[in-house]
Design a protein around this motif. Structure first.
Motif, PDB file in Angstrom:
ATOM      1  N   ALA A  63      19.543  -3.058   2.237  1.00  0.00           N
ATOM      2  CA  ALA A  63      19.314  -3.756   0.861  1.00  0.00           C
ATOM      3  C   ALA A  63      18.098  -4.823   0.844  1.00  0.00           C
ATOM      4  O   ALA A  63      17.259  -4.579  -0.196  1.00  0.00           O
ATOM      5  N   LEU A  64      18.100  -5.551   1.971  1.00  0.00           N
ATOM      6  CA  LEU A  64      16.980  -6.410   2.156  1.00  0.00           C
ATOM      7  C   LEU A  64      15.606  -5.739   2.225  1.00  0.00           C
ATOM      8  O   LEU A  64      14.429  -5.973   1.640  1.00  0.00           O
ATOM      9  N   LEU A  65      15.560  -4.635   3.207  1.00  0.00           N
ATOM     10  CA  LEU A  65      14.354  -3.875   3.398  1.00  0.00           C
ATOM     11  C   LEU A  65      14.030  -3.260   2.118  1.00  0.00           C
ATOM     12  O   LEU A  65      12.704  -2.967   1.849  1.00  0.00           O
ATOM     13  N   SER A  66      14.952  -2.718   1.357  1.00  0.00           N
ATOM     14  CA  SER A  66      14.662  -1.862  -0.042  1.00  0.00           C
ATOM     15  C   SER A  66      13.988  -3.013  -1.072  1.00  0.00           C
ATOM     16  O   SER A  66      12.991  -2.746  -1.488  1.00  0.00           O
ATOM     17  N   ALA A  67      14.516  -4.020  -0.992  1.00  0.00           N
ATOM     18  CA  ALA A  67      14.003  -5.177  -1.929  1.00  0.00           C
ATOM     19  C   ALA A  67      12.570  -5.833  -1.545  1.00  0.00           C
ATOM     20  O   ALA A  67      11.849  -6.055  -2.505  1.00  0.00           O
ATOM     21  N   THR A  68      12.515  -5.683  -0.520  1.00  0.00           N
ATOM     22  CA  THR A  68      11.076  -6.136   0.012  1.00  0.00           C
ATOM     23  C   THR A  68       9.935  -5.223   0.217  1.00  0.00           C
ATOM     24  O   THR A  68       8.853  -5.511   0.639  1.00  0.00           O
ATOM     25  N   GLY A 115       9.210 -15.346  -1.609  1.00  0.00           N
ATOM     26  CA  GLY A 115      10.282 -15.339  -2.814  1.00  0.00           C
ATOM     27  C   GLY A 115      10.732 -13.893  -3.022  1.00  0.00           C
ATOM     28  O   GLY A 115      10.294 -12.941  -2.897  1.00  0.00           O
ATOM     29  N   LEU A 116      12.158 -14.036  -3.470  1.00  0.00           N
ATOM     30  CA  LEU A 116      12.879 -12.711  -3.694  1.00  0.00           C
ATOM     31  C   LEU A 116      14.063 -13.293  -4.872  1.00  0.00           C
ATOM     32  O   LEU A 116      14.397 -14.094  -4.903  1.00  0.00           O
ATOM     33  N   THR A 131      16.270 -16.594  -4.285  1.00  0.00           N
ATOM     34  CA  THR A 131      16.372 -16.637  -3.140  1.00  0.00           C
ATOM     35  C   THR A 131      15.088 -16.548  -2.228  1.00  0.00           C
ATOM     36  O   THR A 131      14.088 -16.478  -2.736  1.00  0.00           O
ATOM     37  N   SER A 132      15.226 -16.264  -0.852  1.00  0.00           N
ATOM     38  CA  SER A 132      13.885 -16.287  -0.165  1.00  0.00           C
ATOM     39  C   SER A 132      14.302 -15.031   0.918  1.00  0.00           C
ATOM     40  O   SER A 132      15.398 -15.006   1.382  1.00  0.00           O
ATOM     41  N   ARG A 135      15.854 -17.074   3.883  1.00  0.00           N
ATOM     42  CA  ARG A 135      17.107 -17.425   3.606  1.00  0.00           C
ATOM     43  C   ARG A 135      17.940 -16.199   3.851  1.00  0.00           C
ATOM     44  O   ARG A 135      19.081 -16.117   4.420  1.00  0.00           O
ATOM     45  N   GLU A 136      17.605 -15.172   3.473  1.00  0.00           N
ATOM     46  CA  GLU A 136      18.413 -13.647   3.538  1.00  0.00           C
ATOM     47  C   GLU A 136      18.532 -13.250   4.946  1.00  0.00           C
ATOM     48  O   GLU A 136      19.577 -12.841   5.352  1.00  0.00           O
ATOM     49  N   LEU A 137      17.270 -13.654   5.655  1.00  0.00           N
ATOM     50  CA  LEU A 137      17.306 -13.338   7.089  1.00  0.00           C
ATOM     51  C   LEU A 137      18.456 -14.167   8.128  1.00  0.00           C
ATOM     52  O   LEU A 137      19.217 -13.424   8.629  1.00  0.00           O
ATOM     53  N   VAL A 138      18.466 -15.449   7.475  1.00  0.00           N
ATOM     54  CA  VAL A 138      19.472 -16.284   8.390  1.00  0.00           C
ATOM     55  C   VAL A 138      20.898 -15.631   7.741  1.00  0.00           C
ATOM     56  O   VAL A 138      21.761 -15.600   8.794  1.00  0.00           O
TER      57      VAL A 138
END
Length: 187
Positions: A63-68, A115-116, A131-132, A135-138
């Motif tokens: 999900a994070l990789l897709s969003a970024t 920024g995200l 979010t950022s 922060r999501e990696l944490v």
């Protein structure tokens, strides 16, 4: 607290490596785990399955990789792929984790957009929150380690030896190291 660009890059690299360490531990366990155990159901209701926990971890990183991957995309942890092969085939799970690890290191080493926007749904109401990536990696590191603790417990229950640091948060490991140093100094 404001960081210079190079200090921020170093911090992000540390966070990426914290994720990489956990993912690496999980890949190592999967490479030595019997395939049948990966799919085995545990618990009274038979709902605890190592493969499901692995797939859940993968879905969150995906999900994070897709969003970024594309500017303006929303991060959405709720709408996941839930790919069955990742739950039932430990090699597929390990391979996907390896791909995620490689992508994390390449995408987030050095400068990147931080920024995200994230879609959060509660009571069927969706709202976009800011979010950022940092922060999501944490969050993902902590989330992964939490699920690894469960995976470790299930594996041990089935007789598989799991390393002492598997599923233990780095802050806990640092605390235990400080405690051990304090005991050694007082002896």
């Amino acid at each position: 607290m404001t960081q210079s660009g190079s200090e921020r890059d170093e911090t992000v690299n540390d966070i990426v490596e914290e994720n990489a360490h956990a993912i690496g531990q999980l890949i190592d366990l999967l490479e030595n785990l019997p395939g049948k155990l990966y799919r085995q159901s545990f618990g009274h209701r038979k709902q605890h399955v190592i493969g499901k926990h692995v797939r859940h971890i993968i879905d969150h990183y995906s999900a994070l990789l897709s969003a970024t991957a594309s500017p303006g995309a929303l991060l959405d942890y709720e709408n996941r792929d839930r790919e069955l092969a990742l739950e039932t085939d430990r090699r597929a799970g390990a391979n996907r984790l390896s791909e995620i690890l490689q992508t994390l290191r390449s995408r987030f080493s050095g400068s990147h957009a931080d920024g995200l926007a994230m879609l959060h749904t509660s009571d069927a109401q969706g709202q976009v929150v800011t979010t950022s990536v940092d922060r999501e990696l944490v969050f993902l590191a902590s989330h992964t380690i939490h699920h690894m603790a469960i995976i470790g417990m299930l594996a041990e229950q089935a007789g598989v030896e799991v390393s002492a640091g598997f599923g233990v948060h780095p802050s806990t490991l640092r605390y235990l190291q400080r405690q051990a140093r304090g005991l050694a100094a007082s002896a």
